[in-house]
Design a protein around this motif. Structure first.
Motif, short mmCIF file in Angstrom:
data_model
loop_
_atom_site.label_atom_id
_atom_site.label_comp_id
_atom_site.label_asym_id
_atom_site.label_seq_id
_atom_site.Cartn_x
_atom_site.Cartn_y
_atom_site.Cartn_z
N MET A 43 -52.49 40.99 -29.00
CA MET A 43 -52.82 40.97 -30.41
C MET A 43 -54.26 40.49 -30.60
SD MET A 43 -49.96 41.93 -31.90
CE MET A 43 -49.79 41.41 -33.54
N GLU A 100 -54.14 39.30 -37.96
CA GLU A 100 -53.79 39.62 -36.58
C GLU A 100 -53.20 41.03 -36.54
OE1 GLU A 100 -51.07 37.73 -33.03
OE2 GLU A 100 -51.70 36.46 -34.68
N VAL A 101 -53.80 41.89 -35.69
CA VAL A 101 -53.35 43.28 -35.60
C VAL A 101 -53.02 43.60 -34.15
CG1 VAL A 101 -54.66 44.07 -37.61
CG2 VAL A 101 -55.69 44.15 -35.34
N SER A 102 -52.27 44.67 -33.97
CA SER A 102 -51.89 45.06 -32.61
C SER A 102 -53.11 45.63 -31.88
CB SER A 102 -50.77 46.09 -32.65
OG SER A 102 -51.24 47.29 -33.22
N ASP A 103 -52.99 45.76 -30.58
CA ASP A 103 -54.09 46.28 -29.77
C ASP A 103 -54.43 47.72 -30.13
OD1 ASP A 103 -54.35 43.88 -28.46
OD2 ASP A 103 -53.00 44.45 -26.82
N GLU A 104 -53.42 48.53 -30.48
CA GLU A 104 -53.67 49.92 -30.84
C GLU A 104 -54.49 50.02 -32.12
OE1 GLU A 104 -50.44 48.81 -30.35
OE2 GLU A 104 -50.18 49.57 -28.31
N TYR A 118 -56.46 47.70 -33.34
CA TYR A 118 -57.78 47.18 -33.03
C TYR A 118 -58.62 48.24 -32.31
CZ TYR A 118 -61.49 44.12 -31.41
OH TYR A 118 -62.72 43.57 -31.17
#
Length: 137
Positions: free
Chosen positions: A1, A21-25, A27
């Motif tokens: 994250m 906070e965002v997921s890796d995808e 981002y």
């Protein structure tokens, strides 16, 4: 994250920093968009396109290709009707040849071949019809 600042991504919507906070995808999408925008700016600078008058609001197209007013449409329709009536008022052969030449887009040789006459006769007939039309209109 990953943690992102929404003010950096959406500067027109956020006046102060908001961290999320965002997921890796997600981002990765933000990062790819930032890189693509930077590449576009470098390309514009490299090819001197930063001075372009095309600012994307369509003002150039509105000036160049403005839609006709209702009066202009009506006048054009009347003018076309007058020209068509004048063409049809010519003698039969001339009207047929002028119509084929300018309304159907045929050449003088194609008209002559269709009628079985010499191309010079067809061209002379068209010229004569145009002289009569110019005198009439």
């Amino acid at each position: 994250m990953q943690i992102v600042d929404l003010k950096e991504i959406y500067p027109s919507l956020y006046t102060h920093s908001v961290f999320l906070e965002v997921s890796d995808e997600v981002y990765a999408v933000f990062l790819a968009d930032r890189r693509a925008e930077a590449a576009r700016r470098r390309k514009m600078y490299r090819y001197k396109a930063q001075y372009s008058l095309d600012c994307g609001n369509g003002i150039e197209n509105a000036v160049i290709c403005r839609p006709p007013s209702p009066e202009e449409i009506f006048d054009e329709k009347q003018r076309r009707a007058q020209v068509y009536a004048a063409v049809m008022a010519l003698p039969e052969k001339q009207s047929r040849r002028v119509y084929a030449r300018f309304y159907l887009g045929m050449s003088a040789t194609e008209i002559a071949r269709a009628e079985g006459v010499h191309p010079s006769r067809s061209a002379a007939s068209i010229r004569s019809g145009l002289k009569k039309l110019s005198a009439c209109l």
